[in-house]
Enzyme design. Structure first.
Site, mmCIF file in Angstrom:
data_model
loop_
_atom_site.group_PDB
_atom_site.id
_atom_site.type_symbol
_atom_site.label_atom_id
_atom_site.label_comp_id
_atom_site.label_asym_id
_atom_site.label_seq_id
_atom_site.Cartn_x
_atom_site.Cartn_y
_atom_site.Cartn_z
ATOM 1 N N ASP A 390 33.920 36.383 55.941
ATOM 2 C CA ASP A 390 32.496 36.395 56.233
ATOM 3 C C ASP A 390 31.816 37.271 55.178
ATOM 4 O O ASP A 390 32.485 38.009 54.445
ATOM 5 C CB ASP A 390 32.279 36.948 57.643
ATOM 6 N N LYS A 553 4.940 36.781 45.491
ATOM 7 C CA LYS A 553 6.288 37.198 45.107
ATOM 8 C C LYS A 553 7.249 36.064 45.440
ATOM 9 O O LYS A 553 7.078 35.352 46.437
ATOM 10 C CB LYS A 553 6.710 38.477 45.829
ATOM 11 N N THR A 662 29.798 31.850 54.970
ATOM 12 C CA THR A 662 28.705 32.654 55.498
ATOM 13 C C THR A 662 27.606 31.782 56.067
ATOM 14 O O THR A 662 27.422 30.635 55.652
ATOM 15 C CB THR A 662 28.130 33.569 54.389
ATOM 16 N N ARG A 791 25.423 28.597 54.809
ATOM 17 C CA ARG A 791 24.779 27.995 55.977
ATOM 18 C C ARG A 791 25.788 27.251 56.866
ATOM 19 O O ARG A 791 25.531 26.156 57.340
ATOM 20 C CB ARG A 791 23.668 27.039 55.543
#
Length: 1248
Positions: A390, A553, A662, A791
């Site tokens: 992970d 940003k 992850t 994902r």
């Protein structure tokens, strides 16, 4: 093992506050259990599991045979005593393991929740919660079951949750109740609520829920935004109420956990196979001896029938042979000694204690020691080839720090050179009383630029203080706590706060700041929200002077396209800075602004108000986010755990591949990959698989394989026709053709040269895991050095691990820290839990646990490798000594008329494996080591024999069997030859049965003791006591059993009265013992000397060097590890990293939707001072910065904490290691070169 429930549902129907109605459907209760036994089922189930082991069933069968007098020539206790010991020890171990599972289950099931019963709130245990109950949750409480959010103490039915247990993300998420129930905040109103929910059946989809609420003739659609899932934590919300939809095993958390799997070591499977082999050999030998009995009885035995007749029911030769067969089955049963399994369990238990007691795997910061939660997988730790990790909380601390920035072409934050001292941390308090005391920054030139009033610098921090969705809580004057949806935003706003631009508060239409000590209020005109497609967010504000400005940003790849043409030079300089930051693994964002006139704003505002759909909004956003002026860029570090880079680099050198699975998005995961040096700019190519259909994923995988093969052709100069045809074959296979040739493709992919990386998105992974795609995916992924899957759901993590187990004969290890990792941990051969900030679910499901990822290198390269070596040596020696012990009976059969007579006394047969030879081999299996722990870490290639399973396999078993046969022949025929014509000192013949038995037994004990002494590489005081003590015990027990006193007590059992004394007083017996020992041992010594001299292993070289260094007393710090530490400083890392290809370091763990929530004003009340508890409190108390790991005691890793081994400096430390090993090899006389490197090739290792 969960509560029994009804068959699979098609639709779930739940009525609030009506248990009688809901119980008709027999929904699962909220009680969960992960244990295997209870007080009633333990004995039958445990015995059933134990007798599934072939050896246990085999010995039970032998015990039953020994109860038949006509068959057995041995007493029944020779089998039942060791069998009972084995069953008892294993049962106690299993019971203790299951007891701890019961304890953890009880801890969870006995948590308390407030349940609405009969109109009032009552405290109920979690296990008593039922579907249809209404539960009250308070701030910072765990959600007990999957709930439909009914109402909240916050306006508009909003609440905030943390889902770290589910997806590993610690940023807050928003949930909202449906409007028809949002005002039911009072228990009296909720007690009267009788709404009915019709929804999907239980499933494992964390991000999806489909249902409908029916109440008062109203129909409301329910989505995942209305659900609170078990494992979540309520944050920044005083209280909320929820209706239980799924409970216990039906919850999405438990649906993703997967069933508890019984894990067995590969050596156990091999041992079962060898037991079957031995049983087959035993049957063949017994049949041969039974035939010999029949022939002997027919030819020779018939002469003795007159005075030595057969005992009933034997009356013909066939019956005699039949009983002889079963008698020899009993006599030769020690080919598979029952004590083998007891000894294996004891050794594994000792290995688990060594892990628990290792002080170098103890984390003083969190006061947590490593823990082996299972005792059956210790040697598997020495054979791992794939690690599935992970990211959040496992590789990283999930703590963001503002490290560097680029403003108007000037880079700030680079403060250390190769020789200069590290500067002091800046103190912002005298300059800014509102500064965060935990903020760390070292470059004083940036602070000076702010102080002198540089307009670009001040505008830079003004943007950071305004362009965000952070909420502020001011507990007291100047005591600010930021509530950010993502840690990225919190770090940026905190940086602006410390440099004089303090975000104080906000309303739906204003933002209040303190700029250089002066309070300023901006009118918030619009928020252009962030999403994964736009990769940017903007705000439009009006300053007190009335000027309108847009601040933006986002990712440099999208922002540079929208800048004014006059920014070209600044873009070039800033791009260089961004590339530099990215190569250091920092997460970057680019900042820009644009001034708007009143007319431009009015026109755009009208268009914005008219756009309702998301695609129309994106078009409107594009209109205003053009011709912006570049301000600069930020660089944030997602702080890795201490030692992550070095651990991954070291494991890579040990030929262990690390895959990151992850739930984070691609940009975040890729940047962490660069940070921990899994990914480097020196890699040949990185492939990104992001297709949304099966065909597109096939095409992308095909192109990746073609690129790998093309590079290998160019690099190796091989352009033969067969190789090029393979590319076409790959294409045909990817497009559904029938010309694919898997063997050729597989061979090519297994020999790919170059370093490649593969990044796979979650939606693409779903297609890659299809049955017709999985082999292509595995082939492509396993050819890459690094694989990152983004994902992914918890179930997909487990599916990826299962895929490698299916197509690769490799040991897998999964490591994680959250409940979303439980399924992966259970699926892998070995599961490791990190006791971090995401609860204890991963630890409870794991086989091993500790607090830091860096301890994995010691777990595998030291404890795992030692355990594998010890177990292999133990098994080799154990099988050897038992074949040497048992085969003497086989040779003796030719001299005793195949009558199933034993060579040894029955007490010797019983005690040989339990007393005489058990402790020395146990000591070797527990304490032995070929090289020290320091050398194991310095030379990670020592780990490869375990991966290739070279130290004990079927070939090694046959070798040890051959050695056992040879030893048994020597032990039988040497005493037989020397004693057949020998006489005693009195002149009487020495050759009698009892004298021969004592001599052979004594020679056997001496030979196997000398053999274990030769096999022991690491001597402790315990080894000496066990070895020489066991040898002494043999003589003591032998003299005791042959004494007159015991014979007088039971003459039927103690037949060898006086034999030991009379035999061992004869000089010829001791000469025979010495001769037999020499004949058995000298050939072994000669072969080992030739093997280590002509074909040395890397371990031989390292062990020799270790002895040389000890003699020379070489000063500390001269190891390979310290050389690497000196060669690989952070400054050198940065200088070398600049030479790679340019890339973006953009990563932003923000989520879409917060902008609209802020401007609506719905969430403002949730950040009132009364709600003070938050995960941010914990983050703000965290210590900043990485400390140097240095050497851990004597176990210096092969790389320092700051050594970029897998990056552009990789060749330098590897050359150092190679040079050192070449020097070591030259010190061995007449020794062949190990090919000038530390690598132990497969061909070299296979000569072991």
């Amino acid at each position: 093992m969960f509560t029994k429930k009804s068959p699979a549902e098609e639709k779930r129907r739940v009525r609030a506050n009506d248990r009688e109605y809901n119980e008709k459907f027999q929904y699962a209760t909220n009680y969960i259990t992960t244990s295997k036994y209870n007080i009633f089922t333990f004995l039958p189930i445990n015995l059933f599991e134990q007798f599934r082991v072939a050896a246990n069933a085999y010995f039970l069968f032998l015990f039953l045979l020994q109860l038949i007098p006509q068959v057995s020539s041995l007493s029944w206790f020779t089998t039942i005593v060791p069998l009972g010991m084995v069953l008892s020890i294993t049962a106690v171990k299993d019971a203790s393991d299951d007891y701890f599972r019961h304890q953890s289950d009880n801890q969870v099931n006995n948590r308390k929740s407030q349940v609405l019963i009969s109109g009032s709130l009552k405290n109920e245990k979690w296990m008593n919660v039922r579907v249809g109950d209404i539960i009250k949750l308070e701030n910072n409480q765990f959600v007990a079951a999957d709930l439909l959010l009914l109402s909240s103490s916050e306006p508009h039915g909003l609440c905030y949750i943390e889902t770290a247990e589910l997806d590993g993300e610690t940023n807050m998420k928003v949930r909202q109740s449906v409007s028809v129930t949002s005002e039911l905040g009072d228990p009296n109103n909720l007690a009267a609520f009788d709404g009915k929910v019709v929804c999907e059946p239980p499933n494992n989809k964390l991000d999806h829920f489909d249902g409908t609420l029916y109440w008062r003739a109203m129909k409301c659609t329910l989505t995942n935004q209305n659900m609170l899932l078990r494992g979540c934590v309520l944050r920044n919300t005083e209280a909320c109420f929820g209706l239980v939809i799924f409970a216990g095993p039906d919850t999405k958390l438990m649906q993703n956990s997967g069933p508890t799997k019984f894990k067995r070591a590969s050596i156990d499977i091999l041992m079962n196979t060898l037991v079957l082999w031995i049983f087959g050999l035993l049957v063949c030998m017994c049949m041969f001896l039974a035939i010999g009995n029949a022939v002997w009885e027919q030819v020779v035995g018939s002469r003795f029938q007159n005075y030595l007749s057969w005992e009933p029911p034997v009356d013909i030769v066939v019956f005699s042979a039949f009983f002889a067969f079963w008698s020899y089955v009993i006599i030769l049963n020690t080919l598979v000694p029952i004590s083998l399994y007891v000894s294996v369990e004891v050794i594994r238990l000792a290995h688990s204690f060594f892990i628990n007691w290792d002080p170098q795997m103890f984390c003083s910061q969190c006061n947590t020691a490593a823990k082996a939660r299972t005792t059956t997988l210790s040697e598997e730790l020495g054979q791992v080839e794939y690690i599935f990790s992970d990211k959040t909380g496992t590789l990283t601390q999930n703590i963001m720090t503002f490290n560097k920035c680029s403003i108007n072409g000037h880079s700030y934050g680079e403060v250390t050179g190769s020789l200069g001292p590290k500067p002091k941390r800046l103190d912002f308090t005298p300059f800014n009383p509102l500064a965060d005391p935990d903020f760390c920054f070292y470059d004083d030139t940036l602070l000076e630029s702010v102080k002198v009033g540089d307009s670009d610098t001040q505008e830079f921090f003004r943007l950071l203080s305004l362009c965000h969705t952070v909420m502020s809580e001011e507990k007291s004057e100047g005591n600010l706590v930021y509530k950010a949806q993502s840690p990225d935003e919190s770090a940026l706003v905190t940086a602006a706060r410390n440099f004089g631009f303090v975000f104080r508060s906000r309303t739906p239409g204003t933002i209040t700041t303190t700029e250089m000590g002066r309070p300023v209020t901006y009118i918030l005109l619009a928020i252009l929200d962030f999403n994964n497609i736009r990769k940017r967010m903007s705000v439009v504000v009006r300053n007190p002077e009335g000027r309108i400005r847009l601040y933006c940003k986002g990712a440099d790849t999208v922002l540079f396209e929208r800048l004014h043409p006059c920014n070209q030079e600044l873009i070039r300089v800033t791009s260089d800075h961004l590339h530099e930051y990215a190569t250091e693994g920092l997460r970057t964002l680019t900042l820009a602004y644009r001034d708007l006139s009143e007319e431009e704003w009015e026109t755009w505002s009208e268009n914005h108000d008219c756009a309702e759909k998301e695609d129309l909004l994106s078009v409107v956003y594009e209109q205003i986010e053009q011709n912006m002026m570049l301000l600069g860029a930020t660089a944030i570090e997602d702080k890795l755990q201490e030692g992550v880079r070095e651990t991954i680099a070291l494991l890579s050198l040990a030929n262990i591949k690390t895959w990151v699975l992850t739930g984070d998005k691609q940009e975040t995961a890729v940047n962490i990959g660069y940070s921990c040096k899994m990914l480097t700019d020196d890699m040949t190519e990185m492939f990104i698989i992001s297709g949304h259909s099966v065909q597109s994923v096939k095409q992308e995988l095909r192109r990746a394989r073609e690129r790998m093969i093309e590079f290998s052709q160019n690099k190796d100069g091989r352009r033969d026709e067969g190789v090029e045809e393979c590319g076409d074959a790959c294409f045909e296979g990817a497009t559904g053709g029938k010309d694919l040739q898997p063997p050729a493709t597989s061979d090519l992919m297994d020999n790919i040269s170059g370093e490649f990386a593969l990044v796979v998105n979650g939606h693409s992974l779903a297609h890659a895991l299809d049955a017709d795609m999985e082999e292509e995916f595995v082939t492509t992924a396993c050819a890459c050095k690094a694989v990152i899957c983004c994902r992914v759901t918890p179930l997909q993590k487990a599916q990826v691990v299962e895929l490698i187990k299916k197509y690769k004969t490799a040991i897998t290890l999964a490591i994680g820290d959250g409940a979303n990792d439980v399924s992966m941990i259970k699926t892998a051969h070995i599961g490791v839990g990190i006791s971090g900030q995401e609860g204890i679910q991963a630890v409870l499901a794991s086989d091993y646990s500790f607090s830091q990822f860096r301890f994995l290198q010691r777990l595998l390269l030291v404890h795992g490798r030692w355990s594998y070596i010890r177990m292999c040596r133990f098994l080799y020696y154990f099988f050897y000594k038992n074949f040497a012990f048992t085969m003497v009976h086989f040779w003796f059969a030719f001299l005793c008329g195949f009558s199933a007579q034993t060579v040894y006394d029955q007490f010797f047969i019983t005690l040989f494996n339990i007393v005489y030879t058990s402790l020395p081999v146990l000591a070797m299996g527990v304490f032995d080591q070929d090289v020290s722990d320091q050398k194991s870490l310095e030379y990670p290639k020592l780990y490869e024999p375990g991966q290739l399973n070279l130290l004990f396999n079927k070939r090694e078993f046959l070798i040890c069997v051959a050695q056992g046969f040879y030893t048994s022949m020597v032990l039988f025929f040497v005493p037989y030859a020397t004693m057949s014509g020998a006489t005693q000192s009195s002149g009487q013949p020495l050759a009698d049965y009892q004298t021969f038995a004592v001599t052979t037994a004594t020679a056997l004990v001496i030979v196997v003791s000398v053999q274990v002494a030769l096999d022991t590489a690491y001597w402790t005081i315990i080894n000496h006591i066990f070895l020489w003590g066991s040898l002494g015990f043999y003589f003591i027990i032998m003299f005791g059993l042959d004494s007159q006193r015991l014979f007088a007590v039971s003459p039927n059992y103690f037949h060898f009265v006086g034999s030991a004394q009379s035999t061992l007083l004869q000089p010829v017996v001791w000469s025979t013992l010495a001769l037999a020992t020499a004949i058995c041992v000298i050939p072994v010594l000669a072969l080992r000397f030739l093997k280590s001299d002509l074909k040395p292993q890397l371990s031989d070289t390292v062990r020799y060097a270790q002895l040389v260094l000890q003699k020379k007393r070489r000063p500390a710090g001269s190891s390979v590890a310290s050389t690497w530490c000196k060669a690989c400083s952070t400054w050198e890392d940065r200088q070398h990293a600049k030479g790679g290809s340019r890339r973006s370091g953009y990563a932003f763990s923000h989520q879409e939707g917060f902008g609209e929530l802020i401007t609506s004003g719905k969430n403002m009340a949730s950040f009132a001072p009364k709600h003070s508890s938050s995960w941010v409190d914990t983050l703000l108390r965290k210590k900043r910065g990485h400390g140097s790991t240095g050497a851990l005691g004597e176990c210096t890793p092969a790389v320092s904490h700051r050594s970029p081994v897998t990056g552009s400096l990789q060749d330098s430390p590897i050359r150092e290691e190679r040079a050192k090993q070449e020097r070591l090899q030259r010190k061995l006389p007449e020794q062949r070169s190990l090919q000038g490197s530390s690598s132990v090739t497969k061909e070299t290792i296979q000569t072991t």
